[in-house]
Design a protein around this motif. Structure first.
Motif, PDB file in Angstrom:
ATOM      1  N   ALA A 334       0.804  -1.225   0.000  1.00  0.00           N
ATOM      2  CA  ALA A 334       0.000   0.000   0.000  1.00  0.00           C
ATOM      3  C   ALA A 334       0.838   1.276   0.000  1.00  0.00           C
ATOM      4  O   ALA A 334       0.303   2.370  -0.199  1.00  0.00           O
ATOM      5  N   VAL A 335       2.137   1.156   0.209  1.00  0.00           N
ATOM      6  CA  VAL A 335       2.973   2.350   0.402  1.00  0.00           C
ATOM      7  C   VAL A 335       3.014   3.279  -0.812  1.00  0.00           C
ATOM      8  O   VAL A 335       2.874   4.502  -0.654  1.00  0.00           O
ATOM      9  N   PRO A 336       3.201   2.796  -2.047  1.00  0.00           N
ATOM     10  CA  PRO A 336       3.254   3.729  -3.182  1.00  0.00           C
ATOM     11  C   PRO A 336       2.010   4.603  -3.315  1.00  0.00           C
ATOM     12  O   PRO A 336       2.095   5.751  -3.767  1.00  0.00           O
ATOM     13  N   ALA A 337       0.846   4.094  -2.898  1.00  0.00           N
ATOM     14  CA  ALA A 337      -0.396   4.872  -2.991  1.00  0.00           C
ATOM     15  C   ALA A 337      -0.393   6.070  -2.054  1.00  0.00           C
ATOM     16  O   ALA A 337      -1.216   6.984  -2.205  1.00  0.00           O
ATOM     17  N   GLN A 338       0.509   6.091  -1.088  1.00  0.00           N
ATOM     18  CA  GLN A 338       0.583   7.203  -0.135  1.00  0.00           C
ATOM     19  C   GLN A 338       1.237   8.446  -0.735  1.00  0.00           C
ATOM     20  O   GLN A 338       1.167   9.524  -0.148  1.00  0.00           O
ATOM     21  N   GLY A 339       1.894   8.282  -1.894  1.00  0.00           N
ATOM     22  CA  GLY A 339       2.364   9.447  -2.636  1.00  0.00           C
ATOM     23  C   GLY A 339       3.780   9.900  -2.395  1.00  0.00           C
ATOM     24  O   GLY A 339       4.149  10.991  -2.833  1.00  0.00           O
ATOM     25  N   ASN A 340       4.618   9.083  -1.744  1.00  0.00           N
ATOM     26  CA  ASN A 340       5.985   9.545  -1.487  1.00  0.00           C
ATOM     27  C   ASN A 340       7.056   8.659  -2.125  1.00  0.00           C
ATOM     28  O   ASN A 340       8.222   8.727  -1.762  1.00  0.00           O
ATOM     29  N   VAL A 341       6.661   7.820  -3.086  1.00  0.00           N
ATOM     30  CA  VAL A 341       7.604   6.934  -3.763  1.00  0.00           C
ATOM     31  C   VAL A 341       7.633   7.266  -5.253  1.00  0.00           C
ATOM     32  O   VAL A 341       6.582   7.384  -5.889  1.00  0.00           O
ATOM     33  N   ALA A 342       8.845   7.426  -5.816  1.00  0.00           N
ATOM     34  CA  ALA A 342       8.986   7.806  -7.222  1.00  0.00           C
ATOM     35  C   ALA A 342       8.853   6.623  -8.172  1.00  0.00           C
ATOM     36  O   ALA A 342       8.323   6.772  -9.281  1.00  0.00           O
ATOM     37  N   GLN A 343       9.314   5.464  -7.737  1.00  0.00           N
ATOM     38  CA  GLN A 343       9.278   4.300  -8.621  1.00  0.00           C
ATOM     39  C   GLN A 343       9.391   3.026  -7.785  1.00  0.00           C
ATOM     40  O   GLN A 343       9.865   3.056  -6.646  1.00  0.00           O
ATOM     41  N   ALA A 353      -6.394  -1.951  -8.812  1.00  0.00           N
ATOM     42  CA  ALA A 353      -7.713  -1.480  -8.377  1.00  0.00           C
ATOM     43  C   ALA A 353      -7.619  -0.593  -7.139  1.00  0.00           C
ATOM     44  O   ALA A 353      -8.368   0.390  -7.007  1.00  0.00           O
ATOM     45  N   ASP A 354      -6.692  -0.916  -6.244  1.00  0.00           N
ATOM     46  CA  ASP A 354      -6.530  -0.116  -5.024  1.00  0.00           C
ATOM     47  C   ASP A 354      -5.712   1.146  -5.256  1.00  0.00           C
ATOM     48  O   ASP A 354      -5.668   2.023  -4.397  1.00  0.00           O
ATOM     49  N   MET A 355      -5.053   1.235  -6.413  1.00  0.00           N
ATOM     50  CA  MET A 355      -4.197   2.384  -6.703  1.00  0.00           C
ATOM     51  C   MET A 355      -4.913   3.450  -7.534  1.00  0.00           C
ATOM     52  O   MET A 355      -4.353   4.494  -7.824  1.00  0.00           O
ATOM     53  N   VAL A 356      -6.168   3.183  -7.926  1.00  0.00           N
ATOM     54  CA  VAL A 356      -6.901   4.142  -8.761  1.00  0.00           C
ATOM     55  C   VAL A 356      -8.146   4.686  -8.048  1.00  0.00           C
ATOM     56  O   VAL A 356      -9.019   5.267  -8.680  1.00  0.00           O
ATOM     57  N   LYS A 357      -8.207   4.514  -6.736  1.00  0.00           N
ATOM     58  CA  LYS A 357      -9.373   4.974  -5.987  1.00  0.00           C
ATOM     59  C   LYS A 357      -9.385   6.493  -5.862  1.00  0.00           C
ATOM     60  O   LYS A 357      -8.336   7.122  -5.674  1.00  0.00           O
ATOM     61  N   ASP A 358     -10.568   7.078  -5.968  1.00  0.00           N
ATOM     62  CA  ASP A 358     -10.705   8.529  -5.848  1.00  0.00           C
ATOM     63  C   ASP A 358     -10.180   9.009  -4.501  1.00  0.00           C
ATOM     64  O   ASP A 358     -10.384   8.364  -3.464  1.00  0.00           O
ATOM     65  N   GLY A 359      -9.515  10.159  -4.524  1.00  0.00           N
ATOM     66  CA  GLY A 359      -9.051  10.765  -3.286  1.00  0.00           C
ATOM     67  C   GLY A 359      -7.638  10.407  -2.878  1.00  0.00           C
ATOM     68  O   GLY A 359      -7.078  11.021  -1.964  1.00  0.00           O
ATOM     69  N   LYS A 450      -7.671   5.268 -17.338  1.00  0.00           N
ATOM     70  CA  LYS A 450      -7.733   5.311 -15.873  1.00  0.00           C
ATOM     71  C   LYS A 450      -7.016   4.139 -15.202  1.00  0.00           C
ATOM     72  O   LYS A 450      -7.066   3.988 -13.983  1.00  0.00           O
ATOM     73  N   LEU A 451      -6.322   3.325 -16.008  1.00  0.00           N
ATOM     74  CA  LEU A 451      -5.661   2.146 -15.445  1.00  0.00           C
ATOM     75  C   LEU A 451      -4.143   2.186 -15.559  1.00  0.00           C
ATOM     76  O   LEU A 451      -3.465   1.187 -15.326  1.00  0.00           O
TER      77      LEU A 451
END
Length: 579
Positions: A334-343, A353-359, A450-451
């Motif tokens: 789940a860490v990349p979805a938090q927004g602090n990882v470049a690659q 599916a869990d990486m494209v959720k609104d918000g 969107k994928l």
């Protein structure tokens, strides 16, 4: 109105012919209209296929069968939605259990060893393709569907439409498992950061080449260093150039058996797996595994494999968030979805599916992702023609110890959940594609933006280089558990990478030796090569026109290479290969 009339006439004809009751057809219509859209089949063909299921299931009405799979979103959909639909249409009740992957492995071993019927049907990883035929406990589906199960095999199944059938085929060219879901392990990156003019300019000024999708590990390492130690912070958030996990836990084994060594360049050329040496470093001659260690012609402890472990540890320590070494697979996902990882070089598309959720911090306000996925970069030892990554393929599996009537009823359900009537909708739910026809459906052309590159990858010619564990591995459960234990010693610092891989090679050879002595796997069981020097095998691989094992390279960081993501996507075909 015309369609309604056609369906009604079809129902009447079936009823007059002793076909399924009208209640079955009402259920079929309800599910087609309410749930099984979109589909690659027109509604009249869906009706035809589902009427076949209702008719074929008549001898088994009222029966309850037990099926099991691991905990994935797609299997939850099967268990909660498709099992209910199947019962309403056929009258067969299915108890579809969802349990941890390790528990699936344990239970299937129990049934294979005891002969006691634990489950009637299994959705079991195709990583077992080298295990099942050798133990002769698994139903050969090629013969099953043309013989004993001909009366319960969907005439519209279309086995050739399954993109993973080569992964579930044994050396005798027979199908032993039928793909139910699959997902790849790809490269993931922040497209918005990689296309930012200021960031691109800074990278070009420092490294002399363009920031883009890394083609090789040299470029990946530069990008990891750049974001971690040069960029450091974006929008007030500390950022990192890499993500991984390192806790000594069974999930650490997946990190490596899921083709990390092949990405580095371990093994031989060959798709879906290297011949004669595969990505597990196991050499196979004919259908017999003959060794894992370099001294027996394998590649588990060869220079390419040691290099793979060294890079894994180096990047985890230098470029990943500080908590990463103490994380397991599920915690790190789940860490990349938090927004602090470049690659992330090792990212499963099952997380899409869990990486494209609104918000989410990695999703734009319009629902499009700030990230993309792309083919993985390869290591210094990799050669053209080798596999480049892993693809998980959970597959329908039947064991011979299951009573025939229960196996036939379970087989109906296992086909139902991959049938063309339901597979496109299931693909939209789980994003785990199994059919070529689903991948190229217009509904995914519309959804693709969107994928994050998932559809583009699965439509690309690169897809064939991502494959599961293959036929060289004679006992997946016994051998897989050795990986996390031995590599865990390197991750903890208890052993050097070379020491850890030497220990792993010796442990694998010991298991192969025990299987050889037992004779339990028959003519395709292991038969260990005698020990020779590493130099002997290095020379032999060259003389035979093979690659593995390779001697150590003088330079393990060749010239870095990147490619622009949008240029890469445009280079791929826009139409199905069979059109």
């Amino acid at each position: 109105m015309r369609l309604k009339t056609q369906v009604s006439i079809g129902v009447l004809m079936l009823a007059l012919a002793g076909g399924p009751a009208l209640a079955d057809d009402a259920a079929i219509k309800k599910w087609i209209d309410a749930e099984f859209q979109p589909s690659t089949l027109p509604k009249d063909d869906q009706t035809k296929e589902l009427q076949w299921f209702a008719k074929a299931a008549e001898p088994y009405k009222g029966m309850e069968v037990n099926v099991v799979s691991e905990t994935l979103t797609v299997h939850k959909y099967e268990s909660e939605v498709l099992a209910k639909a199947f019962e309403e249409i056929t009258g067969i009740k299915v108890k579809h259990d969802i349990i941890q992957e390790g528990d699936v492995v344990e239970k299937i071993q129990t049934q294979m060893q005891s002969g006691k019927n634990v489950y009637d049907g299994w959705i079991n990883d195709s990583d077992f393709i080298g295990t099942h035929p050798r133990y002769n406990q698994t139903v050969n589906l090629t013969d099953w569907i043309t013989g004993e199960a001909k009366d319960v095999t969907d005439p519209m199944l279309d086995v050739d439409d399954f993109i993973g059938k080569s992964f579930t085929t044994w050396t005798d060219k027979k199908l032993y498992q039928l793909p139910d879901q699959q997902f790849a392990n790809l490269y993931w990156f922040r497209y918005d950061w990689f296309t930012n003019p200021d960031i691109k300019a800074k990278f070009k000024a420092k490294y002399g080449y363009e920031l883009g999708v890394p083609v090789n590990w040299s470029a990946y390492e530069d990008i990891a260093e750049f974001f971690t130690n040069d960029i450091k912070e974006i929008d007030g958030v500390r950022v990192y150039g890499h993500m991984d996990y390192g806790k000594k836990d069974p999930s650490l084994g997946w990190r490596f058996t899921d083709a990390w060594l092949s990405m580095a360049g371990n093994g031989d050329k060959g798709i879906p797996n290297g011949i004669p040496v595969d990505e597990w470093g196991i050499r196979m001659e004919g259908c017999r595994p003959v060794g894992s260690s370099v001294e027996r012609g394998g590649d588990v402890n060869g220079p390419a494999s040691v290099y793979a472990i060294e890079k894994y540890l180096d990047w985890l320590k230098k470029y990943a968030p500080p908590q990463a070494p103490g994380m397991t697979f599920s915690e790190a996902g789940a860490v990349p979805a938090q927004g602090n990882v470049a690659q992330q070089i090792f990212w499963y598309t099952a997380f899409t599916a869990d990486m494209v959720k609104d918000g989410l911090p990695v999703v734009n306000k319009d629902g499009t992702p700030k990230w993309r996925m792309a083919p993985s970069p390869h290591g210094a030892y990799w050669r053209e023609g080798m596999k480049l990554g892993y693809q998980d393929v959970g597959s329908a599996t039947l064991l011979k110890s299951t009573p025939k009537d229960r196996a036939k009823a379970a087989w109906l359900y296992l086909q139902f959940i991959v049938s063309k009537s339901v597979s496109l909708k299931k693909s939209h739910v789980g994003l785990t594609f199994i059919r070529e026809s689903d991948i190229w459906d217009k509904s995914f052309t519309e959804r693709a933006p969107k994928l994050g590159g998932l559809i583009e990858f699965y439509r690309s010619p690169a897809r064939v280089q991502w494959t599961p564990t293959g036929v060289n591995v004679p006992d997946y459960p016994k051998l897989a558990q050795l990986w996390w234990q031995n590599i865990g010693d390197a991750a903890s610092g208890a052993k050097t990478p070379q020491q850890a891989m030497d220990a792993l090679a010796a442990a694998q050879d010991e298991v192969l030796g025990r299987l050889e002595k037992s004779g339990v796997q028959g003519a395709c069981g292991p038969k260990l090569n005698k020990k020779e020097t590493a130099e002997y095998w290095f020379k032999k691989s060259v003389a035979d026109g093979n690659v593995a094992p390779q001697p150590k390279l003088a330079n393990e960081k060749p010239k870095p290479e990147t490619i622009d993501y949008d240029t890469l996507i445009k280079s791929w075909p826009a139409t199905p290969p069979n059109k």
